[in-house]
Motif scaffolding. Structure first.
Motif: not given
Length: 310
Positions: A125-137
């Motif tokens: 969850l934690g790593l996935g969330y920051i990876s998701w928003l990094t990709a979104s950026t």
């Protein structure tokens, strides 16, 4: 006869209301977690205090909860948690039993849910969330632009999960050999060419993370497509903090290389690996994957590419 034409007064933009005490407290907490992550990544290896990578990953969990509820609302964030937890644990247990999709391995120690330590799901969850928003950026706030009535929205619905899965897998490539072959948090029973790790592990990581990112993207796309105005599903907020926290996950490899002990280790099939070579390779991978991607995302933020959705 003189005709008088009324000239409308220029529209005045109403200033945004100042942040209330709760908003400031949330922002301070998020920044505190980012600073804590940076401290953990740089100080723990130099001081020889345990596993900096694991400590940094644990910090992403409360950050994801705070930032995610603010950005998506608690219902959608809870959905993200449930989807990532169920999908990751299902495939982790499946692989331990059958070898698909990661390969044949088993975890050592820790309290388990079936065959998987209970902390693994929250870490996804934690790593996935920051990876998701990094990709979104990198895709100019793509998570806010999933409206299927627009071509960009349809593209983002599939491109964002694919990129987010790659971003998350980059992290695993840079740490798995240390976590398994060196620290033996889990054991690859048949070994592998990446310092004791099979290549199937990384293909499996991309597949599994893509599945839960894709599910979440589709769940976000539905209300965005139905919404009459953009911005009614996702609350615009700072992307700087999650990107910085993703950067932090890659930084720990640098002081780890310079402070780690030399010597050798033997994997489950009896192959001997040089510890210095492992740490040096993992640092190099991290610099030219995790850290580079994070710096690119930070450059887009600094340039203003993500200030408003296009």
């Amino acid at each position: 006869m003189t005709t008088t034409v009324a000239i409308p007064a220029p529209a005045l933009r109403t200033p945004a209301p100042p942040a209330d005490g709760r908003g400031r407290a949330v922002a301070v907490t998020q920044w505190a977690l980012v600073v804590a992550g940076l401290t953990v990544a740089l100080v723990m290896p130099l001081a020889g205090w345990g596993n900096a990578t694991v400590a940094g990953l644990l910090l992403t969990i409360p950050f994801a909860a705070i930032h995610g509820i603010c950005r998506y609302g608690w219902r959608r964030f809870l959905t993200f948690f449930v989807v990532s937890f169920v999908v990751s644990n299902f495939f982790e247990n499946l692989s331990i039993v059958t070898g698909f999709p990661f390969g044949d391995y088993h975890y050592t120690g820790s309290v388990k849910l079936f065959h998987v330590p209970i902390e693994i799901g929250p870490i996804y969850l934690g790593l996935g969330y920051i990876s998701w928003l990094t990709a979104s950026t990198l895709l100019d706030r793509a998570d806010e632009r999933l409206n299927w009535r627009e071509r960009t929205g349809r593209f983002n619905t599939f491109a964002l999960p694919a990129l987010a899965a790659a971003v998350m897998t980059m992290f695993d490539v840079s740490v798995d050999s240390q976590a398994s072959t060196v620290n033996q948090v889990w054991i690859w029973e048949d070994g592998g060419g990446v310092f004791g790790v099979p290549y199937t592990n990384y293909l499996g990581w991309w597949l599994v993370t893509y599945i839960f990112f894709q599910i979440f993207a589709l769940l976000l796309a539905r209300p965005q497509t139905r919404a009459e105005e953009p911005g009614t599903v996702v609350t615009p907020g700072s992307l700087l903090q999650p990107v910085l926290l993703y950067l932090v996950t890659g930084l720990a490899s640098i002081p780890t290389f310079f402070t780690a002990k030399s010597g050798t280790t033997v994997d489950a099939v009896g192959v001997t690996w040089d510890l210095t070579a492992i740490n040096e390779t993992m640092m190099t991978i991290s610099i030219f994957s995790v850290i580079t991607v994070a710096l690119l995302a930070l450059a887009k933020i600094a340039r203003g590419d993500t200030r408003t959705p296009l």
